[in-house]
Scaffold this active site. Structure first.
Site, PDB file in Angstrom:
ATOM      1  N   SER A  84      -3.797 -19.180 -42.287  1.00 51.86           N
ATOM      2  CA  SER A  84      -3.533 -19.830 -43.564  1.00 51.86           C
ATOM      3  C   SER A  84      -3.871 -21.328 -43.477  1.00 51.86           C
ATOM      4  CB  SER A  84      -2.078 -19.566 -43.976  1.00 51.86           C
ATOM      5  OG  SER A  84      -1.888 -19.821 -45.349  1.00 51.86           O
ATOM      6  N   HIS A 215       0.635 -11.400 -46.608  1.00 51.24           N
ATOM      7  CA  HIS A 215       0.053 -12.653 -46.132  1.00 51.24           C
ATOM      8  C   HIS A 215       0.442 -12.960 -44.683  1.00 51.24           C
ATOM      9  CE1 HIS A 215      -1.926 -16.472 -46.573  1.00 51.24           C
ATOM     10  NE2 HIS A 215      -0.847 -17.139 -46.238  1.00 51.24           N
TER      11      HIS A 215
END
Length: 234
Positions: A84, A215
């Site tokens: 990320s 995620h």
């Protein structure tokens, strides 16, 4: 600004430098210890503003972070992995190392769209605290309901997301090193198409590996990711 690199005990001839997601610290990779062979030294990056560097201000932008980290990366060969926000830092570090004539031997990223793509979600780092926390909860990154922890976590995550969301890609030549992208099949932030678009950023071998999960799939599949990285680095 200060950042620290935690090198777990190993006689590795190659260093795998791991950069965390927004709000994460070196402890994000603590459970990676023992998943890598002895010839790979696990290096966990501790960014300011968290854990044992909680008293230091967080980085304001990507160039500041890269400038602080780059001097620590000389010496033995380096592979980079970031998730990320960490993927942004890993990519820009790879570009900086390449510009200095010492490209990484490999770049691994996860949980981030390709750098040249515009965001498809509006930025959230300037939202009021409650709305900000709700948005984080929606993607599985909520700081919980503890007021004490929220006072610590929300400003840090907000600062990290400002760094990530405000970053603007500057076009440049593809990296000379191989690149592998790991993708969560149910990631609400990054689509498979956005993950696959990283292909244009390497002149070397490219691979896209998908795993079940959202995620933060990389926590659940850390052993599989470490095994895939080991095979790629052999």
């Amino acid at each position: 600004m200060t950042a620290l690199l935690r090198t777990d005990p190993a006689a590795g001839t190659l260093r795998l430098v791991c950069l965390p997601h927004a709000g994460g610290g070196a402890s994000s990779f603590a459970r990676w210890a023992g998943l890598l062979p002895p010839w790979i030294a696990l290096v966990r990056v501790q960014l300011p503003g968290r854990e044992d560097l909680a008293g230091r201000p967080a980085f304001r932008d990507v160039p500041e972070a890269v400038s602080a980290l780059l001097p620590h990366l000389g010496g033995p060969p380096v592979a980079l992995y970031g998730h990320s926000m960490g993927a942004v830092l890993a990519f820009e570090l790879a570009r900086a190392l390449t510009g200095h004539g010492t490209p990484p031997v490999y770049l691994f990223v996860s949980g981030r769209r390709a750098p040249h793509l515009a965001a498809t979600r509006p930025p959230i780092h300037e939202l009021p605290d409650e709305r900000f926390a709700d948005e984080l909860e929606a993607v599985g990154a909520g700081p919980g309901r503890s007021p004490v922890f929220r006072r610590y976590a929300l400003p840090l995550i907000r600062a990290d997301l400002r760094l990530s969301e405000d970053h603007r890609h500057v076009p440049g030549p593809p990296l000379p090193c191989p690149l592998t992208v790991f993708h969560g099949l149910h990631d609400p932030i990054v689509s498979a198409t956005e993950a696959g678009a990283w292909r244009r950023h390497t002149a070397g071998a490219f691979a896209l590996r998908a795993f079940p999960g959202d995620h933060f799939f990389h926590h659940r599949h850390r052993a599989a990711l470490a095994a895939a990285m080991t095979r790629a680095l052999e």
